[in-house]
Write a protein that holds these residues in place. Structure first.
Motif, PDB file in Angstrom:
ATOM      1  N   ALA A 132       6.680  -6.495   0.950  1.00 46.18           N
ATOM      2  CA  ALA A 132       5.401  -5.921   1.360  1.00 46.18           C
ATOM      3  C   ALA A 132       4.570  -5.498   0.152  1.00 46.18           C
ATOM      4  O   ALA A 132       3.344  -5.647   0.134  1.00 46.18           O
ATOM      5  CB  ALA A 132       5.645  -4.726   2.278  1.00 46.18           C
ATOM      6  N   ALA A 178      -2.390  -5.039   4.347  1.00 44.86           N
ATOM      7  CA  ALA A 178      -1.189  -5.250   3.522  1.00 44.86           C
ATOM      8  C   ALA A 178      -0.709  -3.945   2.909  1.00 44.86           C
ATOM      9  O   ALA A 178       0.500  -3.664   2.860  1.00 44.86           O
ATOM     10  CB  ALA A 178      -1.490  -6.287   2.435  1.00 44.86           C
ATOM     11  N   LEU A 181       0.913  -1.942   5.626  1.00 44.84           N
ATOM     12  CA  LEU A 181       2.257  -2.449   5.918  1.00 44.84           C
ATOM     13  C   LEU A 181       3.253  -2.031   4.834  1.00 44.84           C
ATOM     14  O   LEU A 181       4.407  -1.719   5.124  1.00 44.84           O
ATOM     15  CB  LEU A 181       2.214  -3.978   6.042  1.00 44.84           C
ATOM     16  CG  LEU A 181       1.494  -4.534   7.277  1.00 44.84           C
ATOM     17  CD1 LEU A 181       1.422  -6.051   7.211  1.00 44.84           C
ATOM     18  CD2 LEU A 181       2.206  -4.090   8.555  1.00 44.84           C
ATOM     19  N   HIS A 182       2.786  -2.022   3.585  1.00 45.72           N
ATOM     20  CA  HIS A 182       3.665  -1.595   2.497  1.00 45.72           C
ATOM     21  C   HIS A 182       4.049  -0.132   2.651  1.00 45.72           C
ATOM     22  O   HIS A 182       5.220   0.250   2.486  1.00 45.72           O
ATOM     23  CB  HIS A 182       2.960  -1.838   1.157  1.00 45.72           C
ATOM     24  CG  HIS A 182       3.748  -1.347  -0.009  1.00 45.72           C
ATOM     25  ND1 HIS A 182       3.215  -0.517  -0.970  1.00 45.72           N
ATOM     26  CD2 HIS A 182       5.056  -1.528  -0.362  1.00 45.72           C
ATOM     27  CE1 HIS A 182       4.142  -0.221  -1.855  1.00 45.72           C
ATOM     28  NE2 HIS A 182       5.265  -0.829  -1.520  1.00 45.72           N
TER      29      HIS A 182
END
Length: 745
Positions: A132, A178, A181-182
């Motif tokens: 991620a 992104a 999500l990380h």
């Protein structure tokens, strides 16, 4: 076997057993009847039993009670049972102790359990987080690039500007997703890890902390032991070679154990054997007392041992250790080698006391001489009878300390004659001077040449005596019978200084070659020490005659070959591999053996003085202590000239007044060091005349002035006891002695 008690008992003794009459048909008598009759006899109920009247007994008609012999309930029975229990527990404890040193021990098991528990706590969620994070970095970089493109697109382009803005907006949203999500992956990973950590470490901390709160340190100890037991239980199953995924490359440097697959892998990586070849293990790898791995191997057919010996550097890299930690030597035949890999760099620990310190009697220079331990810790000894040696190495490698092992052994044998020359001109050999028959410590090539000429005369005298006795060489028995044939050690330190001298270098080399080649049979042993014994320093005709070679640390393989011989480095014996931390270590090559890495026994300056004091006392008792050098006054008296005798009286007068001055300084409170610095360098003429007359010399002021000629400055008056008088400087007296008779103090 149970031991019977010797104490008295209240039970009655066993009845006398009476032999039973055997009936004609003995095979028809039931076994039960015989047993019952025997019990009756033992119980002292009857003396003779009629077997025909005994009732039959069913042997299978037993109750459910266990069959415990009656004797087990006696004191002897309980003692036997207790002994069996004690021995079983003791054997079990011994098995437990032996198991602790293996992979099944509790400490290794706890280590495996702790590692497995930690690996479970860490889990595999980190891979998802890394993935991620990588995606977030890519998306952020793309969004930054799109935003830069949209920013610098001119508005005049219209549609292109709008399209760039839309692309930048879309890339920004993707980057935000992104990044989110990380963050979510990190949060999930931390939550799962915290939960697992609570399950693993929580009970341990609770047990230790709760035990401490409830029962103090005893409770904390109990909690720690409980935690240790749980960890050992979790790691009770050791890793197998296939299941251990903790490392991809197994090496000794990582703490792994040496195995046959590791040996094949290392020798293949070092290009000693091919990829489809294996080494045959003659002696399985095992640890010695120092923790080093030892193994004896057979290389494949056609592969010589020197190929493995030349590949020590590659083998060390394959094993994950330093080159100096790997030792490969021949073992019996060409293709068989002995591999020795130490856990740490050898010869870096503090040296142990040398064996000479434990001597209670004189040493024997005719026998083996202890040099020091090898990499395996085994003592190495050499014999110097009818041999000569060369010690070489770079500055600071430990030549002086290494030479002490031989010099001290010779000094501690009262029968050995010492002849020493110090080309360094320092103080390394100075403590040995009182024991020497000849000593050159000023680094003077001319004096050394004259010393060698005298040794050549002694060698010729020895051979003349041997010829008269009908003997070919000196033995220990001959040396004990004839003092002229006593062993003689000639030690030359920093040979380079003498052999490179323009005036005497070639002459010295010629005399040394004569002594080395011919003197061995006459009991003369020659050792030379230098930094780099190349052909420009030591002629090859001399160097090749020195049979014992000791190569300390060198800077290049060529320098190592100049000591050990050409081709030694290519054969795997290279002193360049010796690390700077391995001070005093070197490759020792004596006749009839391969070079061995040996560290010389180390003796401190205090220990050297202690051993030399012991050697002096033994030599004095044996009557072999050389005469002390004559003082300047004694040398003048030995000349026999009247002026020399008068000058000797002057020297004695100056020495007498200097001793008085130092005694007065000590009486005034000065310490010994300051008192020794007091020097009397001038005395009045009247004082000198009085001292000379008191010593029995007939002298006048005119004769003294004519003997010691002074200049006007030296005749100047100086203060002496409240008045100014003329006198004689000590320097002028010494100059007169040197000019007239060539003598110095």
């Amino acid at each position: 076997m149970t031991e019977h008690s010797t104490e008295e008992t209240t039970t009655r003794p066993l009845a006398t057993v009476t032999h039973l009459p055997v009936p004609a048909q003995a095979d028809q008598v039931p076994a039960a009847e015989v047993l019952d009759s025997a019990r009756a006899v033992l119980a002292d109920r009857l003396d003779t039993v009629d077997l025909k009247k005994v009732e039959k007994v069913d042997l299978d008609a037993f109750e459910d009670a266990p069959l415990i012999p009656a004797w087990m309930k006696t004191p002897e029975g309980w003692a036997a049972w207790a002994g069996v229990f004690y021995r079983a527990r003791r054997r079990g404890f011994r098995r437990w102790v032996r198991r602790q040193k293996t992979t099944h021990g509790h400490v290794p098991a706890f280590g495996r359990g702790a590692r497995r528990s930690h690996d479970w706590v860490v889990g595999f969620e980190g891979v998802r987080v890394q993935s991620a994070a990588h995606a977030a970095h890519l998306a952020t970089r793309e969004a930054r690039a799109a935003a830069r493109t949209a920013r610098y697109t001119p508005r005049l382009l219209g549609s292109k500007k709008e399209l760039a803005m839309k692309v930048a907006e879309k890339a920004t949203k993707e980057a935000e997703v992104a990044v989110a999500l990380h963050k979510k992956a990190k949060k999930d990973r931390n939550r799962v890890r915290n939960l697992r950590a609570t399950c693993v470490y929580g009970p341990a901390l609770a047990a230790i902390g709760g035990g401490y709160v409830g029962a103090g340190w005893a409770g904390a100890t109990a909690g720690a032991l409980g935690t240790f037991g749980a960890g050992a239980f979790a790691g009770r199953q050791p890793y197998t070679e296939d299941a251990d995924w903790t490392t991809d490359w197994r090496s000794l440097g990582d703490g792994d154990r040496m195995t046959a697959p590791m040996l094949d892998q290392a020798f293949r990586a070092a290009k000693v054997i091919g990829n489809d070849e294996n080494v045959r293990v003659v002696q399985m790898p095992m640890l010695d007392a120092s923790g080093a791995w030892n193994s004896v191997l057979d290389l494949p057919p056609g592969v010589p041992a020197k190929k493995a010996m030349r590949a020590v550097d590659e083998l060390a890299s394959a094993f994950g250790v330093e080159e100096a930690q790997v030792s490969v030597t021949k073992r019996g035949r060409s293709g068989r080698i002995e591999l020795h890999v130490t856990r740490d760099l050898p010869f870096t620990e503090k040296a142990k006391p040398g064996p000479l310190l434990a001597l209670e009697a004189a040493a024997n220079f005719w026998g083996p001489i202890s040099i020091g331990p090898d990499v395996r810790g085994l003592p190495v000894s050499i014999s110097v009878v009818e041999r000569s040696g060369l010690v070489g190495g770079e500055p600071g490698a430990g030549k002086s300390a290494s030479g002490n092992t031989i010099l001290l052994a010779a000094a501690l044998d009262p029968r050995v004659i010492l002849v020493l020359a110090d080309g360094k001109g320092g103080g390394d050999l100075e403590p040995f001077e009182p024991l020497c028959e000849a000593f050159e410590g000023d680094a003077d090539p001319e004096s050394f040449y004259e010393m060698l000429v005298e040794q050549i005369r002694d060698m010729k005298a020895r051979y003349a005596l041997l010829k008269k006795l009908g003997k070919r060489k000196v033995t220990e028995e001959l040396a004990a019978k004839y003092p002229l044939l006593r062993q003689k050690l000639i030690w030359v330190d920093e040979l380079m200084f003498y052999t490179t001298d323009d005036d005497f270098g070639k002459k010295i080399t010629k005399l040394l070659r004569n002594l080395v080649s011919r003197g061995r049979a006459a009991g003369i042993i020659t050792f030379c020490a230098t930094q780099k014994p190349g052909s420009d320093v030591v002629d090859t005709s001399l160097r090749d005659l020195l049979s014992i070679r000791w190569a300390l640390r060198c800077t290049t393989p060529e320098a190592s070959d100049t000591i050990l011989g050409k081709g030694a480095a290519a054969s795997g014996y290279n002193a360049k591999t010796i690390q700077s931390e391995m001070r005093g270590a070197g490759l020792l090559w004596a006749e009839g053996s391969n070079p061995r890495l040996v560290r010389a026994d180390y003796y401190t300056d205090e220990q050297v003085e202690q051993l030399l004091e012991r050697a002096t006392e033994w030599r004095r008792t044996a009557g072999t202590l050389p005469d002390a050098p004559l003082s300047l006054a004694d040398q003048l008296r030995a000349v026999g000239d009247a002026d020399a005798v008068l000058l000797a009286g002057l020297a004695d007068a100056y020495a007498h007044h200097q001793d008085d001055a130092r005694s007065k300084a000590r009486a005034a409170g000065a310490d010994d060091e300051k008192a020794d610095e007091v020097v009397v360098d001038w005395l009045p003429g009247s004082v000198l005349l009085d001292d000379l007359k008191a010593a029995g010399h007939t002298v006048t002021a005119e004769r003294l002035g004519a003997l010691v000629v002074r200049n006007d400055q030296e005749k100047a008056k100086r203060a002496w006891e409240g008045s100014r008088v003329a006198g004689y400087p000590l320097s002028r007296v010494m100059a007169t002695i040197t000019d007239r008779f060539g003598l110095t103090a």
